[in-house]
Design an enzyme around this catalytic site. Sequence first.
Site, mmCIF file in Angstrom:
data_model
loop_
_atom_site.group_PDB
_atom_site.id
_atom_site.type_symbol
_atom_site.label_atom_id
_atom_site.label_comp_id
_atom_site.label_asym_id
_atom_site.label_seq_id
_atom_site.Cartn_x
_atom_site.Cartn_y
_atom_site.Cartn_z
ATOM 1 C CE LYS A 134 12.310 1.689 0.275
ATOM 2 N NZ LYS A 134 12.541 1.345 -1.102
ATOM 3 C CG LEU A 149 -1.867 -1.216 1.304
ATOM 4 C CD1 LEU A 149 -2.660 -1.194 2.604
ATOM 5 C CD2 LEU A 149 -2.807 -1.232 0.107
ATOM 6 N N PRO A 150 0.279 2.431 -0.301
ATOM 7 C CG PRO A 150 -1.067 3.953 -1.463
ATOM 8 C CD PRO A 150 -1.121 2.644 -0.713
ATOM 9 C CE LYS A 154 5.907 6.168 1.563
ATOM 10 N NZ LYS A 154 5.560 4.860 1.013
ATOM 11 C CB THR A 171 8.287 2.235 1.720
ATOM 12 O OG1 THR A 171 8.876 1.357 0.772
ATOM 13 C CG2 THR A 171 9.374 3.015 2.452
HETATM 14 P P1 NAD Z 1 0.641 2.676 -6.054
HETATM 15 O O1 NAD Z 1 -0.013 3.925 -5.616
HETATM 16 O O2 NAD Z 1 0.920 2.448 -7.508
HETATM 17 O O3 NAD Z 1 -0.228 1.394 -5.552
HETATM 18 C C1 NAD Z 1 -0.899 1.336 -4.330
HETATM 19 C C2 NAD Z 1 -2.182 0.535 -4.551
HETATM 20 O O4 NAD Z 1 -2.820 0.361 -3.299
HETATM 21 C C3 NAD Z 1 -3.178 1.224 -5.484
HETATM 22 O O5 NAD Z 1 -3.573 0.331 -6.507
HETATM 23 C C4 NAD Z 1 -4.342 1.581 -4.556
HETATM 24 O O6 NAD Z 1 -5.611 1.538 -5.201
HETATM 25 C C5 NAD Z 1 -4.212 0.506 -3.507
HETATM 26 N N1 NAD Z 1 -4.820 0.829 -2.222
HETATM 27 C C6 NAD Z 1 -4.671 1.954 -1.480
HETATM 28 N N2 NAD Z 1 -5.354 1.836 -0.322
HETATM 29 C C7 NAD Z 1 -5.934 0.616 -0.332
HETATM 30 C C8 NAD Z 1 -6.770 -0.088 0.576
HETATM 31 N N3 NAD Z 1 -7.128 0.447 1.756
HETATM 32 N N4 NAD Z 1 -7.189 -1.329 0.242
HETATM 33 C C9 NAD Z 1 -6.818 -1.874 -0.944
HETATM 34 N N5 NAD Z 1 -6.043 -1.260 -1.847
HETATM 35 C C10 NAD Z 1 -5.607 -0.034 -1.544
HETATM 36 O O7 NAD Z 1 1.992 2.565 -5.204
HETATM 37 P P2 NAD Z 1 3.301 1.704 -5.575
HETATM 38 O O8 NAD Z 1 4.201 2.502 -6.446
HETATM 39 O O9 NAD Z 1 2.867 0.343 -5.971
HETATM 40 O O10 NAD Z 1 4.020 1.668 -4.138
HETATM 41 C C11 NAD Z 1 3.563 0.810 -3.096
HETATM 42 C C12 NAD Z 1 4.561 0.888 -1.947
HETATM 43 O O11 NAD Z 1 5.856 0.467 -2.427
HETATM 44 C C13 NAD Z 1 4.755 2.293 -1.373
HETATM 45 O O12 NAD Z 1 4.877 2.205 0.014
HETATM 46 C C14 NAD Z 1 6.052 2.761 -2.014
HETATM 47 O O13 NAD Z 1 6.750 3.704 -1.205
HETATM 48 C C15 NAD Z 1 6.833 1.458 -2.120
HETATM 49 N N6 NAD Z 1 7.851 1.427 -3.172
HETATM 50 C C16 NAD Z 1 7.572 1.915 -4.409
HETATM 51 C C17 NAD Z 1 8.563 1.877 -5.397
HETATM 52 C C18 NAD Z 1 8.278 2.415 -6.786
HETATM 53 O O14 NAD Z 1 9.232 2.553 -7.570
HETATM 54 N N7 NAD Z 1 7.023 2.676 -7.145
HETATM 55 C C19 NAD Z 1 9.820 1.332 -5.108
HETATM 56 C C20 NAD Z 1 10.062 0.782 -3.842
HETATM 57 C C21 NAD Z 1 9.062 0.839 -2.874
#
Ligand code: NAD
Length: 296
Positions: A171, A65-66, A246, A96
């Site tokens: 991390k 999740l975000p 973030k 994260t």
């Molecule tokens: P994203 O916003 O693309 O995906 C998050 C998903 O969670 C979305 O599809 C959203 O609809 C869903 N969501 C939100 N609240 C919800 C709930 N209560 N129930 C069900 N679904 C829910 O984010 P992302 O890029 O996939 O990142 C996810 C995590 O990974 C974050 O914590 C981010 O910091 C970490 N991260 C991201 C990257 C990157 O390059 N994108 C790299 C390393 C770590």
Amino acid sequence: MHIGFIGLGHMGGPMAANLLKAGHQLSVFDLSAAAVEALVGAGATACDSVAALATARPELVISMLPAAPHVKSLYLGDAGLLSLLQQPTHLLDCSTIDPHSAREVSAAARQAGHYMLDAPVSGGTAGATAGTLTFMVGGSAEEFEFARPVLAAMGKNIVHCGDSGNGQVAKVANNMLLGISMIGVAEAMALGTSLGIDAKVLAGIINTSSGRCWSSEVNNPYPDVLENVPASRGYTGGFGTDLMLKDLGLATEAARLAKQPVILGAAAQQLYQAFSLQGHGQLDFSAIIKLYTKQE
Ligand code: NAD
């Protein structure tokens, strides 16, 4: 294994797809119907709520999740997953978030009779798709061994960092250093080129000398020093400034709670904050060099 997967975004979507490819059975939920549909197309079973996913009785639930508020609202409270699961369940949060929140959720999970690990990742969307993520895992050694084969379907480098929250600690410490080092490289490249040295010559010296680091060698912020990096394609792709912001926010907040000074981390956080405010939040974080160079 029957796995529940919640959060099928940029990272969670391809991670879940790799679990299906490895032969696991998946029940999936996301607030976005389109994200769920994409996984159903790959063989997953759709759940229309967290409660429905809990009722499907998965052996392991993974969340991606975000941020911390999303993770806390998923797991905690009367309508939270910890209460909805009717049998002791293995839980793995890959989001994260700050170490304090990770420890709070893990403690609540333990109290409710479940087993929980924090397992944030590095490697970005490319690593999520290729199944080459690094997992930094916090929790008991026994639980780590249980989850390791599942993590191996999504990543290559799987590291047990110690007790609950320590995956998040690893991390935030690494990404704080990355944010700082990128600014350092940007400053040195801007100084050198303004004093007359060719950018490629300077980068070559740095990369065979003591200033060498990932930000100089693999993702140099100066345009056209390296091919196929964000700096050589208008800072598109890569790791967005707002995502770096973030992670630096998590580091400075964790430091505040621990009463631990992070002088350069806080300065870096402020620089990326100012840069984001100027409208550059979606650019790769190496674009921070624009603060140091003349803009046409
Ligand atoms: P994203 O916003 O693309 O995906 C998050 C998903 O969670 C979305 O599809 C959203 O609809 C869903 N969501 C939100 N609240 C919800 C709930 N209560 N129930 C069900 N679904 C829910 O984010 P992302 O890029 O996939 O990142 C996810 C995590 O990974 C974050 O914590 C981010 O910091 C970490 N991260 C991201 C990257 C990157 O390059 N994108 C790299 C390393 C770590």
